[in-house]
Write a protein that holds these residues in place. Structure first.
Motif, mmCIF file in Angstrom:
data_model
loop_
_atom_site.group_PDB
_atom_site.id
_atom_site.type_symbol
_atom_site.label_atom_id
_atom_site.label_comp_id
_atom_site.label_asym_id
_atom_site.label_seq_id
_atom_site.Cartn_x
_atom_site.Cartn_y
_atom_site.Cartn_z
ATOM 1 N N SER A 80 0.822 -1.214 0.000
ATOM 2 C CA SER A 80 0.000 0.000 0.000
ATOM 3 C C SER A 80 0.855 1.262 0.000
ATOM 4 C CB SER A 80 -0.948 0.002 1.203
ATOM 5 O OG SER A 80 -0.254 0.323 2.409
ATOM 6 N N THR A 81 2.115 1.145 0.469
ATOM 7 C CA THR A 81 3.017 2.300 0.499
ATOM 8 C C THR A 81 3.871 2.397 -0.759
ATOM 9 O OG1 THR A 81 4.858 1.132 1.586
ATOM 10 C CG2 THR A 81 3.156 2.103 3.011
ATOM 11 N N GLY A 82 3.733 1.443 -1.671
ATOM 12 C CA GLY A 82 4.442 1.526 -2.929
ATOM 13 C C GLY A 82 5.477 0.459 -3.184
ATOM 14 N N LEU A 83 5.809 -0.373 -2.198
ATOM 15 C CA LEU A 83 6.757 -1.459 -2.438
ATOM 16 C C LEU A 83 6.097 -2.548 -3.264
ATOM 17 C CD1 LEU A 83 8.635 -1.730 0.974
ATOM 18 C CD2 LEU A 83 9.299 -0.513 -1.090
ATOM 19 N N ARG A 84 6.901 -3.284 -3.991
ATOM 20 C CA ARG A 84 6.381 -4.300 -4.905
ATOM 21 C C ARG A 84 7.130 -5.622 -4.733
ATOM 22 N NH1 ARG A 84 2.920 -1.332 -4.639
ATOM 23 N NH2 ARG A 84 1.880 -0.088 -6.244
ATOM 24 N N ASP A 105 -6.512 -5.457 -6.432
ATOM 25 C CA ASP A 105 -5.794 -5.865 -7.642
ATOM 26 C C ASP A 105 -4.280 -5.799 -7.466
ATOM 27 O OD1 ASP A 105 -7.919 -6.528 -9.302
ATOM 28 O OD2 ASP A 105 -8.202 -4.475 -10.011
ATOM 29 N N THR A 106 -3.797 -4.681 -6.920
ATOM 30 C CA THR A 106 -2.352 -4.507 -6.776
ATOM 31 C C THR A 106 -1.774 -5.521 -5.796
ATOM 32 O OG1 THR A 106 -2.549 -2.147 -7.251
ATOM 33 C CG2 THR A 106 -0.525 -2.898 -6.181
ATOM 34 N N ALA A 107 -2.431 -5.684 -4.660
ATOM 35 C CA ALA A 107 -1.940 -6.643 -3.672
ATOM 36 C C ALA A 107 -1.930 -8.056 -4.238
ATOM 37 C CB ALA A 107 -2.800 -6.577 -2.410
ATOM 38 N N ALA A 108 -3.004 -8.434 -4.924
ATOM 39 C CA ALA A 108 -3.076 -9.787 -5.485
ATOM 40 C C ALA A 108 -1.992 -10.025 -6.529
ATOM 41 C CB ALA A 108 -4.455 -10.012 -6.096
ATOM 42 N N ARG A 109 -1.576 -8.978 -7.196
ATOM 43 C CA ARG A 109 -0.534 -9.094 -8.218
ATOM 44 C C ARG A 109 0.864 -9.092 -7.629
ATOM 45 N NH1 ARG A 109 -2.114 -5.060 -10.794
ATOM 46 N NH2 ARG A 109 -0.638 -3.501 -10.027
ATOM 47 N N GLU A 110 1.068 -8.390 -6.507
ATOM 48 C CA GLU A 110 2.411 -8.162 -5.988
ATOM 49 C C GLU A 110 2.788 -9.027 -4.794
ATOM 50 O OE1 GLU A 110 4.546 -6.360 -7.484
ATOM 51 O OE2 GLU A 110 3.203 -5.421 -8.940
ATOM 52 N N ILE A 111 1.834 -9.699 -4.166
ATOM 53 C CA ILE A 111 2.110 -10.473 -2.951
ATOM 54 C C ILE A 111 1.998 -11.962 -3.240
ATOM 55 C CG2 ILE A 111 1.286 -11.005 -0.616
ATOM 56 C CD1 ILE A 111 0.386 -8.096 -0.394
ATOM 57 N N THR A 112 2.950 -12.720 -2.738
ATOM 58 C CA THR A 112 2.954 -14.173 -2.845
ATOM 59 C C THR A 112 2.872 -14.772 -1.452
ATOM 60 O OG1 THR A 112 4.313 -14.062 -4.844
ATOM 61 C CG2 THR A 112 4.193 -16.191 -3.730
ATOM 62 N N VAL A 113 1.988 -15.736 -1.269
ATOM 63 C CA VAL A 113 1.717 -16.341 0.038
ATOM 64 C C VAL A 113 2.417 -17.695 0.127
ATOM 65 C CG1 VAL A 113 -0.112 -17.293 1.500
ATOM 66 C CG2 VAL A 113 -0.452 -15.105 0.339
#
Length: 391
Positions: A80-84, A105-113
């Motif tokens: 949310s602060t801009g890190l990817r 959308d952004t979180a789902a694209r940039e975060i891996t669980v």
């Protein structure tokens, strides 16, 4: 100036307790880490940093790419602060955070669980998220011998062998709720255990690590090849500060994880393959002199996590030659210090300490004062200073 004079001069206007980060030391440590990694990128372990502005500065350096977070709420906040490109290194059962992941959308694209069992998949799948979740498999990298009677390494994933990994990968890819994109294995018994230890114990560590490396190169290679038959992986992650060059040398590894080496805490003084510069320090004031040979500082009980013992205590670093009282150790509100140097300390002087581990230091301080040479050039908030406590 020596280091104590330089730090005292830089922070003369500050009142301890406070924490500093020596940026010259951090940059030297970062350069050495990227040299050791060769051409493979280093994913920064946020648990070792716990300061968003420092994460941003490190990621702007050549050789670093992506974050290895320790909780999903933390990863959501960082994105949310801009890190990817944030990999959550530990499994999550936080349903609210998973719903937030699936709705953005952004979180789902940039975060891996991270997952290591079908139960993780069932839990996430049962939430009915509107977007597929990026998944990384955690593979056990521990050294096991003597028919299972001896084990060295973290107790992490139950997935160990190539057939187990391939079967689990097949379970992931058949479920529409997921995208299998990565594989991770952390060799804690190599990356997190210093081998520059004298005597029989040190020889035993080196023996174990040598055999563990040879076993893991073969097994990890077979695991990766088996999983790649099932899914087209984006990354294969391994290692830690203590094993960067060894892990990066494996052909199947695409990136290494590291973070502690940037701060170089006390526990990382005991490696033969590299030496770093202490970058993160904290200062405590001398508040009493119970006797001419004792100097007592305010606070100091910042014990590091892990098996209890003297190695988990902060190190009284400057002036050199201080030690704990055996009956008191590092105290909750005060810490008596002994040794020749204690005789020269006066009420109002400061003592510089190093934390045993890296990131836990920032749980005790709201800011880090950034030092260059003999000047404080900036003050930045830690996670705590930004009102964040993820564990």
């Amino acid at each position: 100036m020596d280091d104590r004079q330089r730090l005292d001069t830089a922070t003369a206007g500050l009142r301890p307790p406070f924490a500093v980060l020596d940026m010259d030391a951090l940059r030297a440590n970062a350069a050495d880490m990227t040299r050791r990694a060769g051409r493979k990128p280093i994913r920064v372990a946020s648990k070792s940093i716990r300061c968003r502005p420092i994460l941003e500065r490190v990621l702007a350096m050549d050789g670093f790419a992506g974050v290895m977070a320790f909780t999903l709420p933390e990863a959501l906040w960082l994105v949310s602060t801009g890190l990817r490109d944030v990999l959550v290194a530990y499994p999550t059962v936080d349903a609210d955070a998973l719903r937030a992941l699936g709705s953005d959308d952004t979180a789902a694209r940039e975060i891996t669980v991270m997952v290591d069992s079908p139960e993780h998949l069932d839990l996430i799948e049962g939430l009915g998220l509107p977007r597929p979740v990026r998944i990384c498999l955690d593979i056990d990298a521990a050294f096991v011998t003597l028919a299972g009677r001896f084990r060295a390494g973290a107790l992490r994933s139950p997935v160990r062998e190539p057939d187990q990994a391939a079967g689990f990968a097949a379970d992931v890819v058949k479920r529409p709720a997921f995208r299998l994109v990565g594989l991770m294995s952390y060799e804690a018994q190599i990356a997190g255990v210093g081998d520059n230890v004298p005597g029989p114990y040190g020889r035993a560590i080196r023996w174990m690590q040598d055999r563990s490396r040879r076993e893991l190169i073969v097994r990890r290679g077979r695991v990766v090849r088996a999983v790649r038959q099932v899914a087209d992986l984006e990354f294969v992650n391994g290692g830690g500060t203590g094993s960067i060059e060894k892990t990066a040398a494996e052909r199947v590894i695409t990136e290494v994880a590291a973070g502690s080496g940037l701060f170089h805490p006390r526990l990382f003084d005991f490696y033969r393959n590299f030496s770093g510069h202490p970058a993160a320090l904290f200062a405590l004031p001398v508040v009493r002199k119970p006797s001419p040979t004792v100097a007592t500082v305010l606070g100091g009980g910042y014990h590091a996590s892990g098996p209890p013992g003297p190695a988990r205590l902060p190190q009284p670093y400057l002036p050199a030659g201080l030690r704990y009282d055996a009956n008191e150790g590092a105290g909750e509100v005060q810490t008596p210090l002994l040794g020749q140097a204690a005789e020269d300390l006066r009420v109002g002087d400061r003592v510089w300490f190093r934390h045993a581990k890296a990131g836990e230091l920032c749980e005790h301080f709201a800011t880090l004062h950034l030092v260059e040479g003999d000047r404080v050039v900036d003050e930045v908030p830690t996670y705590r200073g930004e009102g964040k406590a993820f564990l």
